[in-house]
Design a protein around this motif. Structure first.
Motif, PDB file in Angstrom:
ATOM      1  N   ASN A 188       0.839  -1.199   0.000  1.00 29.51           N
ATOM      2  CA  ASN A 188       0.000   0.000   0.000  1.00 29.51           C
ATOM      3  C   ASN A 188       0.874   1.249   0.000  1.00 29.51           C
ATOM      4  OD1 ASN A 188      -2.577  -1.421   0.318  1.00 29.51           O
ATOM      5  ND2 ASN A 188      -1.808  -1.935   2.363  1.00 29.51           N
ATOM      6  N   GLY A 189       0.405   2.248  -0.724  1.00 28.41           N
ATOM      7  CA  GLY A 189       1.067   3.557  -0.710  1.00 28.41           C
ATOM      8  C   GLY A 189       0.034   4.595  -0.283  1.00 28.41           C
ATOM      9  N   ASN A 190       0.468   5.612   0.449  1.00 25.56           N
ATOM     10  CA  ASN A 190      -0.517   6.573   0.965  1.00 25.56           C
ATOM     11  C   ASN A 190      -0.203   8.011   0.531  1.00 25.56           C
ATOM     12  OD1 ASN A 190       1.511   7.547   2.657  1.00 25.56           O
ATOM     13  ND2 ASN A 190       0.813   6.378   4.435  1.00 25.56           N
ATOM     14  N   ASP A 191      -0.995   8.953   1.025  1.00 25.37           N
ATOM     15  CA  ASP A 191      -0.815  10.364   0.660  1.00 25.37           C
ATOM     16  C   ASP A 191       0.373  11.012   1.359  1.00 25.37           C
ATOM     17  OD1 ASP A 191      -2.870  10.484  -1.152  1.00 25.37           O
ATOM     18  OD2 ASP A 191      -4.351  11.274   0.258  1.00 25.37           O
ATOM     19  N   LYS A 192       0.964  10.292   2.304  1.00 28.60           N
ATOM     20  CA  LYS A 192       2.143  10.840   3.000  1.00 28.60           C
ATOM     21  C   LYS A 192       3.436  10.346   2.359  1.00 28.60           C
ATOM     22  CE  LYS A 192      -0.054  10.989   7.549  1.00 28.60           C
ATOM     23  NZ  LYS A 192      -0.136  10.115   8.751  1.00 28.60           N
ATOM     24  N   MET A 193       3.331   9.831   1.139  1.00 27.25           N
ATOM     25  CA  MET A 193       4.507   9.364   0.415  1.00 27.25           C
ATOM     26  C   MET A 193       5.168   8.185   1.122  1.00 27.25           C
ATOM     27  SD  MET A 193       7.623  11.734  -0.888  1.00 27.25           S
ATOM     28  CE  MET A 193       6.860  13.328  -0.865  1.00 27.25           C
TER      29      MET A 193
ATOM     30  N   LEU B 248       1.788  -9.367  -7.299  1.00 29.06           N
ATOM     31  CA  LEU B 248       1.913  -8.194  -6.435  1.00 29.06           C
ATOM     32  C   LEU B 248       0.829  -7.167  -6.751  1.00 29.06           C
ATOM     33  CD1 LEU B 248       5.020  -6.433  -5.174  1.00 29.06           C
ATOM     34  CD2 LEU B 248       3.334  -5.028  -6.394  1.00 29.06           C
ATOM     35  N   THR B 249       0.120  -6.787  -5.702  1.00 31.95           N
ATOM     36  CA  THR B 249      -0.914  -5.758  -5.849  1.00 31.95           C
ATOM     37  C   THR B 249      -0.465  -4.503  -5.132  1.00 31.95           C
ATOM     38  OG1 THR B 249      -2.669  -7.407  -5.990  1.00 31.95           O
ATOM     39  CG2 THR B 249      -3.324  -5.163  -5.387  1.00 31.95           C
ATOM     40  N   LEU B 250      -0.453  -3.407  -5.870  1.00 35.89           N
ATOM     41  CA  LEU B 250      -0.181  -2.106  -5.251  1.00 35.89           C
ATOM     42  C   LEU B 250      -1.510  -1.366  -5.129  1.00 35.89           C
ATOM     43  CD1 LEU B 250       1.813   0.163  -4.308  1.00 35.89           C
ATOM     44  CD2 LEU B 250       1.831   0.932  -6.694  1.00 35.89           C
ATOM     45  N   ASN B 251      -1.816  -0.917  -3.925  1.00 38.19           N
ATOM     46  CA  ASN B 251      -3.006  -0.095  -3.694  1.00 38.19           C
ATOM     47  C   ASN B 251      -2.550   1.307  -3.316  1.00 38.19           C
ATOM     48  OD1 ASN B 251      -4.825  -2.401  -3.792  1.00 38.19           O
ATOM     49  ND2 ASN B 251      -4.040  -2.923  -1.749  1.00 38.19           N
ATOM     50  N   HIS B 252      -3.144   2.309  -3.955  1.00 40.76           N
ATOM     51  CA  HIS B 252      -2.930   3.686  -3.483  1.00 40.76           C
ATOM     52  C   HIS B 252      -4.087   3.946  -2.527  1.00 40.76           C
ATOM     53  CE1 HIS B 252      -2.336   7.895  -3.125  1.00 40.76           C
ATOM     54  NE2 HIS B 252      -1.610   8.059  -4.234  1.00 40.76           N
ATOM     55  N   VAL B 253      -3.776   3.943  -1.251  1.00 44.05           N
ATOM     56  CA  VAL B 253      -4.840   4.043  -0.239  1.00 44.05           C
ATOM     57  C   VAL B 253      -5.145   5.501   0.121  1.00 44.05           C
ATOM     58  CG1 VAL B 253      -4.395   1.747   0.714  1.00 44.05           C
ATOM     59  CG2 VAL B 253      -3.191   3.718   1.675  1.00 44.05           C
ATOM     60  N   GLY B 254      -4.516   6.438  -0.584  1.00 49.60           N
ATOM     61  CA  GLY B 254      -4.797   7.851  -0.328  1.00 49.60           C
ATOM     62  C   GLY B 254      -5.907   8.356  -1.235  1.00 49.60           C
ATOM     63  N   THR B 255      -6.043   9.689  -1.301  1.00 47.29           N
ATOM     64  CA  THR B 255      -7.099  10.292  -2.128  1.00 47.29           C
ATOM     65  C   THR B 255      -6.519  11.289  -3.134  1.00 47.29           C
ATOM     66  OG1 THR B 255      -7.403  12.038  -0.471  1.00 47.29           O
ATOM     67  CG2 THR B 255      -8.845  10.112  -0.303  1.00 47.29           C
ATOM     68  N   MET B 256      -5.217  11.577  -3.027  1.00 50.32           N
ATOM     69  CA  MET B 256      -4.621  12.595  -3.899  1.00 50.32           C
ATOM     70  C   MET B 256      -4.453  12.059  -5.325  1.00 50.32           C
ATOM     71  SD  MET B 256      -1.897  14.202  -1.191  1.00 50.32           S
ATOM     72  CE  MET B 256      -1.153  15.382  -2.299  1.00 50.32           C
ATOM     73  N   PRO B 257      -4.535  12.967  -6.310  1.00 52.90           N
ATOM     74  CA  PRO B 257      -4.455  12.527  -7.714  1.00 52.90           C
ATOM     75  C   PRO B 257      -3.044  12.068  -8.120  1.00 52.90           C
ATOM     76  CG  PRO B 257      -4.610  14.925  -7.590  1.00 52.90           C
ATOM     77  CD  PRO B 257      -4.774  14.406  -6.186  1.00 52.90           C
ATOM     78  N   LYS B 258      -3.047  11.332  -9.206  1.00 56.29           N
ATOM     79  CA  LYS B 258      -1.804  10.779  -9.756  1.00 56.29           C
ATOM     80  C   LYS B 258      -0.783  11.869 -10.075  1.00 56.29           C
ATOM     81  CE  LYS B 258      -1.519   8.939 -14.134  1.00 56.29           C
ATOM     82  NZ  LYS B 258      -1.788   7.948 -15.225  1.00 56.29           N
ATOM     83  N   ALA B 259      -1.268  13.029 -10.532  1.00 54.85           N
ATOM     84  CA  ALA B 259      -0.354  14.089 -10.967  1.00 54.85           C
ATOM     85  C   ALA B 259       0.467  14.675  -9.817  1.00 54.85           C
ATOM     86  CB  ALA B 259      -1.146  15.191 -11.655  1.00 54.85           C
ATOM     87  N   SER B 260      -0.093  14.643  -8.599  1.00 58.91           N
ATOM     88  CA  SER B 260       0.658  15.232  -7.477  1.00 58.91           C
ATOM     89  C   SER B 260       1.174  14.192  -6.491  1.00 58.91           C
ATOM     90  CB  SER B 260      -0.202  16.260  -6.738  1.00 58.91           C
ATOM     91  OG  SER B 260      -1.378  15.665  -6.266  1.00 58.91           O
TER      92      SER B 260
ATOM     93  N   SER C 273       8.886   5.437  -8.590  1.00 65.43           N
ATOM     94  CA  SER C 273       9.711   6.271  -9.467  1.00 65.43           C
ATOM     95  C   SER C 273       9.117   7.654  -9.710  1.00 65.43           C
ATOM     96  CB  SER C 273       9.975   5.544 -10.789  1.00 65.43           C
ATOM     97  OG  SER C 273       8.793   5.473 -11.559  1.00 65.43           O
ATOM     98  N   PHE C 274       8.014   7.983  -9.043  1.00 67.60           N
ATOM     99  CA  PHE C 274       7.465   9.340  -9.143  1.00 67.60           C
ATOM    100  C   PHE C 274       8.531  10.304  -8.610  1.00 67.60           C
ATOM    101  CE2 PHE C 274       4.912  13.022  -8.013  1.00 67.60           C
ATOM    102  CZ  PHE C 274       3.924  13.061  -8.997  1.00 67.60           C
ATOM    103  N   PRO C 275       8.755  11.443  -9.324  1.00 66.73           N
ATOM    104  CA  PRO C 275       9.847  12.340  -8.919  1.00 66.73           C
ATOM    105  C   PRO C 275       9.819  12.698  -7.431  1.00 66.73           C
ATOM    106  CG  PRO C 275       8.951  13.052 -11.003  1.00 66.73           C
ATOM    107  CD  PRO C 275       8.063  11.935 -10.532  1.00 66.73           C
TER     108      PRO C 275
END
Ligand SMILES: [Cu+2]
Length: 171
Positions: free
Chosen positions: A55-60, A77-89, A156-158
């Protein structure tokens, strides 16, 4: 003089008592620690397929800093983005890299690859990767565990890999 002798005898006695206790303790710990770990290891090693959820969250942050698999296993392998922020940020992905990859160099290349969601195309250091996800999204990938060893995984997001990285251990 006599008093000194008694005192040093006592000291010796207490030292050997301490030694005995620590010896016993080590033995006990070994037995207790070995049995369950061995059992789990055997079970996990016997499976053809191993399922990993990251899992990845909004706190990086990822919720795992270590992933253990066994040589020859198929990794799902399953990656879940458990936050609410958009992909761009706050986009997150999972990228597994070959042994000995220079992470700073890789990240430099990855940050230039915005058009392909920060996955440098044709990069031979990449063993497997998920899509780049925004909040609430998931991606599942399947790949063969590489040969035994310790590998790095990262987002790999900057700017993310200083916090979002871990070790992928193939046993
Ligand atoms: Cu990220």
């Amino acid at each position: 003089m006599k008093y000194f002798k008694i005192k040093s005898t006592l000291l010796l006695l207490s030292m050997s008592a301490t030694l005995l206790v620590s010896c016993n303790k080590t033995e006990t710990n070994d037995v207790v620690a070995d049995a369950p770990v061995e059992a789990v290891t055997d079970d996990a090693a016997k499976q053809d397929t191993i399922n990993i959820t990251l899992n990845g969250n909004d706190k990086m942050q990822y919720d795992l800093s270590q992933i253990d698999v066994y040589e020859g296993q198929t990794v799902v392998l399953t990656l879940n983005h458990v936050g609410t922020m958009p992909k761009a940020s706050m986009g997150h992905n999972f990228v597994l890299l070959n042994k000995g990859t220079d992470l700073d160099k890789f990240e430099e290349e990855a940050s230039k690859a915005r058009e392909t969601d920060y996955i440098p195309q044709g990069d031979s250091d990449i063993i497997a990767n998920t899509k780049l996800l925004g909040g609430g999204e998931s991606d599942t990938i399947t790949f063969q565990a590489p040969e035994k060893g310790t590998y790095d995984f990262l987002c790999s997001f900057p700017g993310h890999y200083s916090m979002m990285k871990g070790k992928f251990n193939v046993k």
